[in-house]
Design an enzyme around this catalytic site. Structure first.
Site, PDB file in Angstrom:
ATOM      1  N   GLU A   1       0.890  -1.176   0.000  1.00 56.49           N
ATOM      2  CA  GLU A   1       0.000   0.000   0.000  1.00 56.49           C
ATOM      3  C   GLU A   1       0.918   1.213   0.000  1.00 56.49           C
ATOM      4  O   GLU A   1       1.598   1.475   0.994  1.00 56.49           O
ATOM      5  CB  GLU A   1      -0.885  -0.051   1.241  1.00 56.49           C
ATOM      6  CG  GLU A   1      -2.312   0.385   0.987  1.00 56.49           C
ATOM      7  CD  GLU A   1      -2.532   1.826   1.364  1.00 56.49           C
ATOM      8  OE1 GLU A   1      -2.223   2.690   0.515  1.00 56.49           O
ATOM      9  OE2 GLU A   1      -2.985   2.076   2.480  1.00 56.49           O
TER      10      GLU A   1
ATOM     11  N   CYS B   1      -1.511   8.891   2.849  1.00 57.72           N
ATOM     12  CA  CYS B   1      -1.241   8.466   1.463  1.00 57.72           C
ATOM     13  C   CYS B   1      -2.386   8.829   0.525  1.00 57.72           C
ATOM     14  O   CYS B   1      -2.160   9.053  -0.664  1.00 57.72           O
ATOM     15  CB  CYS B   1      -0.912   6.982   1.397  1.00 57.72           C
ATOM     16  SG  CYS B   1      -2.113   5.971   2.233  1.00 57.72           S
TER      17      CYS B   1
END
Ligand code: ADP
Length: 489
Positions: A258, A293
């Site tokens: 991720e 993110c």
């Protein structure tokens, strides 16, 4: 809720086979983000300790009752862990805020509960993982079963330390694996509490472990260890790529990653409640000071509404109060480190040299706290060759771009290298559906920003934003291997 961080006790130990350990081959300085105080020296777990931890975790996986426990029993222990974490909110929210960029107002209302609920979500999966019977001749029984990998390594980032431990450890444990977590070297001081509570919850020794240390030292030993059966990583795209190549060269371990993003916030002029849209874009820009993110770092707005949107976002930014994470009044958290602060400066100044224009912000708040607090920053005239377009900034910084029609919005939405999340703000459902299908991102949020507090939503990106998914049924599937069985009879 404000508190004195110097009164918060913590452990700077590793946790191996149910015991806290302190072996190291070197140490590094832990600098507290809020005030940049050099608080302590932290052990880098040595190669010997890495070897021992992997061996003990393997033995626990093979010998202990964990993987062979009835799935419902595993679920019960996970539920107990979650309950203990939630009950510990007063302490855990403080040590988490002291240790990281997370604000006490948020850790006490969000992070601790999010950690517990993530564990509960995956506990519920423990007895719902099923194989299938597959098509075969009448004289054959052909089926698949799903089995845990063995020792799973979870490498976690610094932006949501305890939540990220739950994202990696809970599905791996629910699936019957043993786990070793390597938390970020920037936020090493809160994970010990999760370990203490794991003992109370009743995990067998060696099933949940963690090792402190820098990525290039302890992290690297772990990634290369042949006894690691699977790696789950969250962090930067560059480190993700490195881990993928190292894991390929050291046993072809499966990885899921991720990684970073450069997420667009596409806003059409048919939105019906501009303040509501602004509040969502603001969250995508200001939560954790943009150190997320999925931050919505590219505002792509219809030319008719771009000025109004920008003015409102700047106004919200101006009200953000920089301060210590342990002060309940703070609304703009620190940038995690000096290195990251310098990186932000460099990305923005290089882009300005290339012709970008800073409308507001672009400098540091002048505080006496010692930490780095970047002013909410709005940049226009950004071209695709500028660092502020190409790179993830990880600060409260947004590029502003405009479009005139749908086709132009579609063309601007995709980023050449990242594809993590994208937000579409419109009242036209057909257009939202069409765009959702077109944009090359792992997550599309319509009239919304942020990972929802419904854990069934698979999280993960395309292109350099990652491989595979955390959360949801896709998330639990990352922690099983599928075996095909063929029985002629
Ligand atoms: P950042 O630089 O923002 O901390 P990284 O992606 O480098 O982002 O770090 C995310 C996690 O990856 C951290 O736990 C870090 O220690 C770890 N890490 C960094 N480099 C390596 C590596 N070479 N091998 C294993 N883990 C690493």
């Amino acid at each position: 809720m404000s508190f004195d961080p110097n009164k918060i006790e913590y452990k700077k130990h590793h946790f191996v086979n149910g015991e806290f350990r302190s072996e190291h081959e070197s140490t590094y300085d832990y600098i507290r983000p809020s005030d940049q105080k050099n608080l302590d020296s932290i052990p880098n777990a040595s190669k010997d300790l890495v070897n021992e931890t992997v061996e003990k975790a393997q033995k626990a996986f093979e010998d202990s009752e964990w993987s062979s426990l009835k799935p419902r029993q595993r679920a019960k222990i996970l539920f107990k862990w979650a309950d203990l974490i939630e009950k510990d909110v007063d302490y855990l929210s403080k040590v988490e805020a002291m240790n990281s960029t997370r604000l006490i107002s948020e850790t006490s209302q969000g992070d601790v509960f999010g950690t517990a609920d993530t564990i509960r979500y995956f506990a519920e999966w423990a007895d719902k993982i099923e194989g299938q019977t597959t098509a075969s001749s009448p004289n054959v029984l052909s089926l698949t079963i799903k089995q845990p990998y063995g020792v799973v390594l979870g490498i976690t980032p610094w932006n949501f330390p305890i939540v990220q431990v739950a994202w990696k450890a809970a599905p791996a444990l629910a699936a019957g694996n043993a786990v070793i977590i390597k938390p970020s070297e920037y936020t090493p001081l809160s994970i010990f509490r999760l370990a203490e509570l794991s003992i109370k919850a009743g995990f067998p020794n060696g099933i949940f472990n963690y090792l402190l240390g820098e990525g290039s030292i302890t992290g690297n030993y772990l990634v290369q260890h042949p006894g690691i059966a699977k790696i789950a990583f969250t962090g930067s795209s560059a480190t993700g790529a490195k881990i993928m190549s190292e894991s390929a060269l050291s046993g072809l371990k499966p990885v899921h990653l991720e990684l970073g993003g450069k997420s667009p916030q596409i806003v059409f002029d048919d939105i019906t409640d501009i303040d509501d849209t602004v509040s969502k874009i603001a969250a995508g820009m200001y939560v954790n000071s943009g150190q997320v993110c999925t931050s919505g770092t590219r505002l792509i707005a219809h030319k008719k509404i771009v000025n109004e949107l920008t003015d409102k976002l700047i106004k919200i930014g101006n009200q953000k109060l920089p301060g210590l994470t342990w002060d309940n009044n703070t609304t703009l958290p620190p940038i995690v480190s000096k290195k990251q602060a310098e990186r932000i400066d460099s990305l923005i100044s290089k882009s300005v040299e290339m012709g970008a224009n800073v409308i507001s912000g672009g400098s540091w708040h002048d505080t006496n706290y010692g930490g780095f607090f970047y002013k909410p920053t709005f940049i226009e005239k950004v071209s695709t060759d500028m660092p502020v377009y190409k790179e993830e900034v990880f600060g409260p910084v947004i590029n502003i771009d405009t479009f005139s029609d749908y086709e132009e919005a579609v063309q601007m939405a995709d980023h050449p290298t990242y594809g993590l999340a994208a937000c579409v703000h419109t009242s036209n459902l057909n257009m939202a559906i069409n765009l959702s299908k077109k944009i090359d991102s792992g997550m599309i949020w319509v009239n919304h920003w942020g990972y929802p507090d419904e854990f069934s939503h698979p999280a993960g990106g395309f292109k350099r934003s990652g491989i595979g998914k955390d959360m949801g049924s896709s998330g639990i599937n990352e922690y099983y291997k599928e075996k095909a069985i063929w029985i002629p009879h």
